[in-house]
Design a protein around this motif. Structure first.
Motif, PDB file in Angstrom:
ATOM      1  N   ASN A  29       0.606  -1.417  -0.331  1.00 62.34           N
ATOM      2  CA  ASN A  29      -0.192   0.141  -0.316  1.00 62.34           C
ATOM      3  C   ASN A  29       1.112   1.313  -0.032  1.00 62.34           C
ATOM      4  O   ASN A  29       0.178   1.800  -1.030  1.00 62.34           O
ATOM      5  N   THR A  30       1.792   1.407   1.346  1.00 59.81           N
ATOM      6  CA  THR A  30       2.978   2.430   0.573  1.00 59.81           C
ATOM      7  C   THR A  30       3.566   2.252  -0.764  1.00 59.81           C
ATOM      8  O   THR A  30       3.180   4.098  -0.813  1.00 59.81           O
ATOM      9  N   ARG A  31       3.390   1.907  -1.207  1.00 64.30           N
ATOM     10  CA  ARG A  31       4.383   1.794  -2.724  1.00 64.30           C
ATOM     11  C   ARG A  31       3.075   2.175  -3.873  1.00 64.30           C
ATOM     12  O   ARG A  31       3.749   2.681  -4.623  1.00 64.30           O
ATOM     13  N   GLN A  32       2.096   2.042  -3.171  1.00 66.16           N
ATOM     14  CA  GLN A  32       1.281   2.183  -4.163  1.00 66.16           C
ATOM     15  C   GLN A  32       0.764   3.830  -4.169  1.00 66.16           C
ATOM     16  O   GLN A  32       0.556   4.584  -5.199  1.00 66.16           O
ATOM     17  N   GLN A  33       1.233   4.431  -3.047  1.00 69.74           N
ATOM     18  CA  GLN A  33       0.744   5.366  -2.266  1.00 69.74           C
ATOM     19  C   GLN A  33       1.833   6.812  -2.983  1.00 69.74           C
ATOM     20  O   GLN A  33       1.553   7.412  -3.551  1.00 69.74           O
ATOM     21  N   ARG A  55      -0.322   0.904 -19.025  1.00 68.08           N
ATOM     22  CA  ARG A  55      -0.580  -0.542 -18.893  1.00 68.08           C
ATOM     23  C   ARG A  55      -1.431  -0.544 -17.564  1.00 68.08           C
ATOM     24  O   ARG A  55      -0.403   0.244 -17.077  1.00 68.08           O
ATOM     25  N   PRO A  56      -2.667  -0.982 -17.582  1.00 69.29           N
ATOM     26  CA  PRO A  56      -3.802  -1.220 -16.309  1.00 69.29           C
ATOM     27  C   PRO A  56      -2.368  -1.328 -14.860  1.00 69.29           C
ATOM     28  O   PRO A  56      -1.627  -2.445 -15.018  1.00 69.29           O
ATOM     29  N   ALA A  57      -2.895  -0.750 -13.576  1.00 70.23           N
ATOM     30  CA  ALA A  57      -1.941  -0.925 -12.624  1.00 70.23           C
ATOM     31  C   ALA A  57      -1.751  -1.819 -12.089  1.00 70.23           C
ATOM     32  O   ALA A  57      -3.474  -2.937 -11.624  1.00 70.23           O
ATOM     33  N   ALA A  58      -0.856  -2.747 -11.669  1.00 69.94           N
ATOM     34  CA  ALA A  58      -1.615  -4.270 -10.416  1.00 69.94           C
ATOM     35  C   ALA A  58      -2.117  -4.487  -9.652  1.00 69.94           C
ATOM     36  O   ALA A  58      -2.587  -3.336  -9.164  1.00 69.94           O
ATOM     37  N   GLY A  59      -3.287  -5.707  -9.817  1.00 75.18           N
ATOM     38  CA  GLY A  59      -4.070  -5.456  -8.662  1.00 75.18           C
ATOM     39  C   GLY A  59      -3.056  -6.111  -7.215  1.00 75.18           C
ATOM     40  O   GLY A  59      -1.402  -6.183  -7.430  1.00 75.18           O
ATOM     41  N   THR A  60      -3.801  -5.582  -6.131  1.00 72.15           N
ATOM     42  CA  THR A  60      -2.880  -5.635  -4.758  1.00 72.15           C
ATOM     43  C   THR A  60      -1.963  -7.348  -4.448  1.00 72.15           C
ATOM     44  O   THR A  60      -0.473  -7.305  -4.568  1.00 72.15           O
ATOM     45  N   LEU A  61      -2.862  -8.358  -5.252  1.00 75.74           N
ATOM     46  CA  LEU A  61      -2.314 -10.114  -4.920  1.00 75.74           C
ATOM     47  C   LEU A  61      -1.233  -9.262  -5.549  1.00 75.74           C
ATOM     48  O   LEU A  61      -0.317 -10.616  -5.287  1.00 75.74           O
ATOM     49  N   ALA A 321      -4.860  10.773  -7.845  1.00 73.60           N
ATOM     50  CA  ALA A 321      -3.714  10.397  -7.360  1.00 73.60           C
ATOM     51  C   ALA A 321      -3.545   9.815  -5.616  1.00 73.60           C
ATOM     52  O   ALA A 321      -3.453   9.390  -4.973  1.00 73.60           O
ATOM     53  N   PHE A 322      -5.210  10.878  -5.037  1.00 74.79           N
ATOM     54  CA  PHE A 322      -5.191  10.687  -4.013  1.00 74.79           C
ATOM     55  C   PHE A 322      -5.652   9.600  -2.850  1.00 74.79           C
ATOM     56  O   PHE A 322      -5.771   9.678  -2.109  1.00 74.79           O
ATOM     57  N   TYR A 323      -6.183   9.120  -3.987  1.00 74.18           N
ATOM     58  CA  TYR A 323      -7.073   7.771  -3.411  1.00 74.18           C
ATOM     59  C   TYR A 323      -6.059   6.270  -4.242  1.00 74.18           C
ATOM     60  O   TYR A 323      -6.987   5.864  -4.361  1.00 74.18           O
ATOM     61  N   LYS A 324      -5.052   6.878  -4.801  1.00 71.37           N
ATOM     62  CA  LYS A 324      -4.189   5.217  -5.008  1.00 71.37           C
ATOM     63  C   LYS A 324      -4.082   4.336  -4.446  1.00 71.37           C
ATOM     64  O   LYS A 324      -3.495   4.837  -3.210  1.00 71.37           O
ATOM     65  N   GLY A 325      -4.426   3.263  -4.221  1.00 72.10           N
ATOM     66  CA  GLY A 325      -3.827   1.706  -3.389  1.00 72.10           C
ATOM     67  C   GLY A 325      -5.671   2.000  -2.288  1.00 72.10           C
ATOM     68  O   GLY A 325      -4.605   1.856  -1.070  1.00 72.10           O
ATOM     69  N   MET A 326      -5.822   2.847  -1.860  1.00 69.62           N
ATOM     70  CA  MET A 326      -7.451   2.881  -1.220  1.00 69.62           C
ATOM     71  C   MET A 326      -7.935   1.877  -1.222  1.00 69.62           C
ATOM     72  O   MET A 326      -7.895   1.195   0.167  1.00 69.62           O
ATOM     73  N   SER A 327      -7.481   0.284  -1.792  1.00 67.12           N
ATOM     74  CA  SER A 327      -8.642  -0.399  -2.062  1.00 67.12           C
ATOM     75  C   SER A 327      -8.227  -1.795  -0.802  1.00 67.12           C
ATOM     76  O   SER A 327      -8.271  -1.934   0.106  1.00 67.12           O
ATOM     77  N   THR A 328      -6.600  -1.448  -1.015  1.00 69.78           N
ATOM     78  CA  THR A 328      -5.463  -2.484  -0.277  1.00 69.78           C
ATOM     79  C   THR A 328      -5.290  -2.076   0.906  1.00 69.78           C
ATOM     80  O   THR A 328      -5.699  -3.050   2.517  1.00 69.78           O
ATOM     81  N   ILE A 330      -8.169  -0.009   2.603  1.00 68.37           N
ATOM     82  CA  ILE A 330      -9.574  -0.583   3.791  1.00 68.37           C
ATOM     83  C   ILE A 330      -9.168  -1.658   4.066  1.00 68.37           C
ATOM     84  O   ILE A 330      -9.314  -2.050   5.133  1.00 68.37           O
ATOM     85  N   VAL A 331      -8.602  -3.138   3.844  1.00 69.19           N
ATOM     86  CA  VAL A 331      -8.408  -3.633   3.525  1.00 69.19           C
ATOM     87  C   VAL A 331      -7.575  -4.456   5.065  1.00 69.19           C
ATOM     88  O   VAL A 331      -7.854  -4.701   5.677  1.00 69.19           O
ATOM     89  N   GLN A 332      -5.670  -4.070   4.439  1.00 75.05           N
ATOM     90  CA  GLN A 332      -4.823  -3.747   5.898  1.00 75.05           C
ATOM     91  C   GLN A 332      -5.623  -2.713   7.459  1.00 75.05           C
ATOM     92  O   GLN A 332      -5.062  -3.749   7.707  1.00 75.05           O
ATOM     93  N   SER A 333      -6.339  -2.012   6.860  1.00 75.99           N
ATOM     94  CA  SER A 333      -6.798  -1.544   7.612  1.00 75.99           C
ATOM     95  C   SER A 333      -7.997  -1.571   8.597  1.00 75.99           C
ATOM     96  O   SER A 333      -7.863  -2.047   9.771  1.00 75.99           O
ATOM     97  N   VAL A 334      -8.481  -1.724   8.139  1.00 74.93           N
ATOM     98  CA  VAL A 334      -9.627  -2.639   8.657  1.00 74.93           C
ATOM     99  C   VAL A 334      -9.615  -3.989   9.197  1.00 74.93           C
ATOM    100  O   VAL A 334      -9.538  -3.944  10.449  1.00 74.93           O
ATOM    101  N   PHE A 335      -9.206  -4.927   8.562  1.00 78.84           N
ATOM    102  CA  PHE A 335      -8.050  -6.436   9.880  1.00 78.84           C
ATOM    103  C   PHE A 335      -7.382  -5.641  10.262  1.00 78.84           C
ATOM    104  O   PHE A 335      -7.690  -6.728  11.897  1.00 78.84           O
ATOM    105  N   ALA A 336      -6.338  -5.553  10.398  1.00 77.47           N
ATOM    106  CA  ALA A 336      -5.679  -4.669  11.637  1.00 77.47           C
ATOM    107  C   ALA A 336      -6.509  -4.171  12.792  1.00 77.47           C
ATOM    108  O   ALA A 336      -5.816  -4.169  14.293  1.00 77.47           O
ATOM    109  N   ALA A 337      -7.153  -3.144  12.913  1.00 78.24           N
ATOM    110  CA  ALA A 337      -7.653  -2.769  13.373  1.00 78.24           C
ATOM    111  C   ALA A 337      -8.941  -3.341  14.547  1.00 78.24           C
ATOM    112  O   ALA A 337      -9.369  -3.660  16.075  1.00 78.24           O
TER     113      ALA A 337
END
Length: 373
Positions: A29-33, A55-61, A321-328, A330-337
């Motif tokens: 996520n930090t690299r995406q941002q 080319r389209p940005a690769a998905g998180t996985l 650009a302000f929303y790069k990697g937001m889906s990643t 959300i998954v990381q922070s919600v699960f961690a919290a």
């Protein structure tokens, strides 16, 4: 041990476990941002400042698999040691001060009830103030750790961009001077043979100090302080939901006020989701400021401060650009919290249970002593 200390230690323990589990997502996520890609329709000198997305940005996985392939597990867990230290310090400081101010807010609410004002519960605004004060103290004390963590997470990405910039400069020089193909090949081989320098916590600290002195360790302090509203919103949602759930349990036939681990997990997820979505753009700006500024060697890519970063991101990359990697995130922070809240509450319960048993043992011993006398 006071309940503030107990909550601080429990928060640190829960934070460490949550960090270890979700750290690969955080690294990606930090690299995406911090990845810079030119927006469509950019022309002139602006177009040269950033690479266009071909080319389209690769998905998180897929990005996780790419890092594993090129850098191994070490790439996904780069900066883990200072991150764990930072998590323990950050969660410990935050939960300690949060509990201290929470106790004070509850005492004020109880005093107001005795005077016939209010129902004795802490209001939503008070929760926001408590979380904001605790968050501000936490940020001021621990941000240098997170500056180093961000540098270590994005170091490989930054070095790759710098190498690409050097290759482009070499190709341009070869074209201008009319080098033979063999000469260009030798130059490129020589450039690629340069091995990356070891990069750990000490190297990151030296780099930050070399670039901006002691003040460099507090880079991104403005958006980070503004982002104090993230845990404020999170805890407002969490505490309000928790109060309603306990009231519901108390009113039910079971008469239970305590919530179980699964309910805490879900409440933590809900609270973090609301906080993350509302404050994510600030998180991206913070990461950009804390990452290495010489990406690509272009002066136009360097940020002098928060406002400068916002202007350049809009100019070169667009609002997206302000929303790069937001889906990643959300998954990381919600699960961690969710994990953090669940473990923290269980640790606090265990401590309170042990404390009660200890008091009973001491009371029994005291009674036996008095009987003998």
């Amino acid at each position: 041990m006071s309940n503030a200390v107990a909550n601080g230690l429990a928060g640190a323990g829960g934070g460490i476990i949550a960090q270890i589990i979700t750290y690969p997502l955080q690294t990606v996520n930090t690299r995406q941002q911090t990845e810079r890609v030119a927006k469509k329709g950019l022309g002139g000198a602006d177009k040269k400042a950033l690479p266009a997305q071909t080319r389209p940005a690769a998905g998180t996985l897929l990005q996780i698999l790419q890092v594993l392939k090129t850098e191994g597990w070490g790439g996904l867990y780069s900066g883990l040691k200072p991150s764990l230290f930072g998590t323990a310090a950050s969660q410990g400081v935050y939960y300690y001060f949060y509990q201290v101010f929470k106790n004070r807010a509850e005492a004020i609410a109880a005093a107001r009830k005795k005077k016939g004002r209010g129902d004795g519960t802490v209001g939503m605004f008070s929760w926001l103030v408590v979380a904001a004060i605790a968050g501000s103290l936490n940020v001021l004390l621990t941000i240098p750790i997170w500056v180093l963590v961000t540098r270590m997470q994005t170091h490989t990405q930054a070095e790759r961009k710098i190498m690409e910039g050097k290759k482009e400069a070499l190709l341009a020089e070869a074209l201008e001077r009319g080098w033979e193909e063999s000469t260009l090949h030798d130059k490129l081989t020589e450039l690629e043979s340069v091995k990356p320098r070891p990069y750990g916590t000490l190297q990151a600290a030296q780099e930050v100090h070399r670039e901006a002195g002691v003040a460099g360790f507090w880079k991104g302090i403005v958006p980070t302080l503004i982002m104090v509203c993230n845990p404020s919103i999170q805890f407002m949602i969490y505490e309000t939901s928790l109060k309603h759930l306990r009231a519901k349990h108390s009113a039910s036939k079971r008469g239970l006020k305590n919530v179980n681990a699964l309910e805490v997990f879900l409440l933590g997820a809900l609270a973090k989701l609301g906080a993350t979505v509302s404050t994510y753009p600030l998180l991206v700006v913070k990461s950009r400021l804390q990452a290495k500024q010489e990406i690509g060697g272009n002066v136009s890519l360097r940020y002098t401060g928060t406002f400068d970063a916002i202007i350049k991101m809009i100019r070169y990359e667009g609002v997206q650009a302000f929303y790069k990697g937001m889906s990643t995130k959300i998954v990381q922070s919600v699960f961690a919290a969710s994990v953090l809240f669940m473990i923290k509450e269980e640790l606090v319960k265990a401590y309170m249970l042990l404390a009660d048993k200890g008091q009973k043992v001491m009371l029994d011993l005291s009674k036996r002593s008095l009987t003998k006398i």
